[in-house]
Design a protein around this motif. Sequence first.
Motif, PDB file in Angstrom:
ATOM      1  N   PRO A 287     -23.736  40.744   7.122  1.00 53.77           N
ATOM      2  CA  PRO A 287     -24.145  41.159   8.472  1.00 53.77           C
ATOM      3  C   PRO A 287     -22.990  41.247   9.466  1.00 53.77           C
ATOM      4  N   ILE A 288     -21.762  41.183   8.998  1.00 55.48           N
ATOM      5  CA  ILE A 288     -20.586  41.239   9.876  1.00 55.48           C
ATOM      6  C   ILE A 288     -19.939  42.614   9.739  1.00 55.48           C
ATOM      7  N   PRO A 289     -19.834  43.360  10.835  1.00 56.66           N
ATOM      8  CA  PRO A 289     -19.225  44.694  10.755  1.00 56.66           C
ATOM      9  C   PRO A 289     -17.702  44.615  10.651  1.00 56.66           C
ATOM     10  N   GLY A 290     -17.109  45.599  10.004  1.00 57.40           N
ATOM     11  CA  GLY A 290     -15.656  45.725   9.963  1.00 57.40           C
ATOM     12  C   GLY A 290     -14.931  44.758   9.052  1.00 57.40           C
ATOM     13  N   LEU A 291     -15.570  44.309   7.985  1.00 50.54           N
ATOM     14  CA  LEU A 291     -14.891  43.412   7.049  1.00 50.54           C
ATOM     15  C   LEU A 291     -13.835  44.185   6.258  1.00 50.54           C
ATOM     16  N   ALA A 292     -12.706  43.526   6.007  1.00 52.59           N
ATOM     17  CA  ALA A 292     -11.682  44.118   5.142  1.00 52.59           C
ATOM     18  C   ALA A 292     -12.232  44.176   3.717  1.00 52.59           C
ATOM     19  N   THR A 293     -11.617  44.961   2.875  1.00 48.99           N
ATOM     20  CA  THR A 293     -12.101  45.079   1.504  1.00 48.99           C
ATOM     21  C   THR A 293     -11.592  43.955   0.612  1.00 48.99           C
ATOM     22  N   ASP A 294     -10.557  43.253   1.044  1.00 48.88           N
ATOM     23  CA  ASP A 294      -9.951  42.233   0.196  1.00 48.88           C
ATOM     24  C   ASP A 294     -10.174  40.812   0.719  1.00 48.88           C
ATOM     25  N   PHE A 295     -11.341  40.535   1.300  1.00 46.86           N
ATOM     26  CA  PHE A 295     -11.608  39.194   1.799  1.00 46.86           C
ATOM     27  C   PHE A 295     -12.033  38.276   0.650  1.00 46.86           C
ATOM     28  N   LEU A 296     -11.924  36.981   0.886  1.00 46.33           N
ATOM     29  CA  LEU A 296     -12.332  35.965  -0.085  1.00 46.33           C
ATOM     30  C   LEU A 296     -13.733  35.508   0.277  1.00 46.33           C
ATOM     31  N   HIS A 297     -14.651  35.525  -0.680  1.00 46.67           N
ATOM     32  CA  HIS A 297     -16.033  35.104  -0.435  1.00 46.67           C
ATOM     33  C   HIS A 297     -16.239  33.705  -1.009  1.00 46.67           C
ATOM     34  N   MET A 298     -16.669  32.772  -0.152  1.00 45.72           N
ATOM     35  CA  MET A 298     -16.973  31.408  -0.575  1.00 45.72           C
ATOM     36  C   MET A 298     -18.478  31.206  -0.420  1.00 45.72           C
ATOM     37  N   ARG A 299     -19.186  31.117  -1.532  1.00 45.82           N
ATOM     38  CA  ARG A 299     -20.629  30.890  -1.501  1.00 45.82           C
ATOM     39  C   ARG A 299     -20.862  29.385  -1.569  1.00 45.82           C
ATOM     40  N   VAL A 300     -21.480  28.849  -0.529  1.00 43.84           N
ATOM     41  CA  VAL A 300     -21.718  27.408  -0.437  1.00 43.84           C
ATOM     42  C   VAL A 300     -23.181  27.139  -0.784  1.00 43.84           C
TER      43      VAL A 300
END
Length: 193
Positions: free
Chosen positions: A40-53
Amino acid sequence: MAQKVCSSTSLNPAIQSLPPTLGLNNFRRVRRTEDSGPYPIPGLATDFLHMRVREGSKIRNLLRFATARMRGEGKDSHGRSTRQIVFTGSERGVTKTITCVEILKRKVEGLHQVSKLYYKTVDEVWEASKHGVPDVTIQRTVPAICILLSKDPLNPHEPGYQPPHSVSGPTEDTGMCGATRSRVYSILVRWDR
């Protein structure tokens, strides 16, 4: 063939809608899938790190990995350090998600933050222990949180934006109540060891 039951609150009302001879004790969860819609966050870079908690995630393990990547100690497959990290959590993992973000912001200075609350759909398949009883698929809508931390400046007009703040000592008033401040500080102290 699985019976499908929709519930927007908890599991118990869905299971209770089954015949009285079948109860929660006669079922076990065999599969859980979450919708993987866009963040739901606009403008995310394509190479971000996703941490699923998740509820059972260890804060120490999550933070060790995330801190190393944000400080440039760990590189991605292209040899670059991480500039943006997204923490997501749902249901009972929301509190742990927020705790991870607050600790990381104190470990790595200058992080911009955008937080978004939203709902996600979770499908659970429950298998009956008695033969001949169909499996039950329960579809629930659960609260979730998505938090972006970025080294790069973000749009300050975006709802949920928080500017970076400097690392402060535990006695300085940072807007948290005393109990939360002391809990975060005790977690920081234990994590540094």
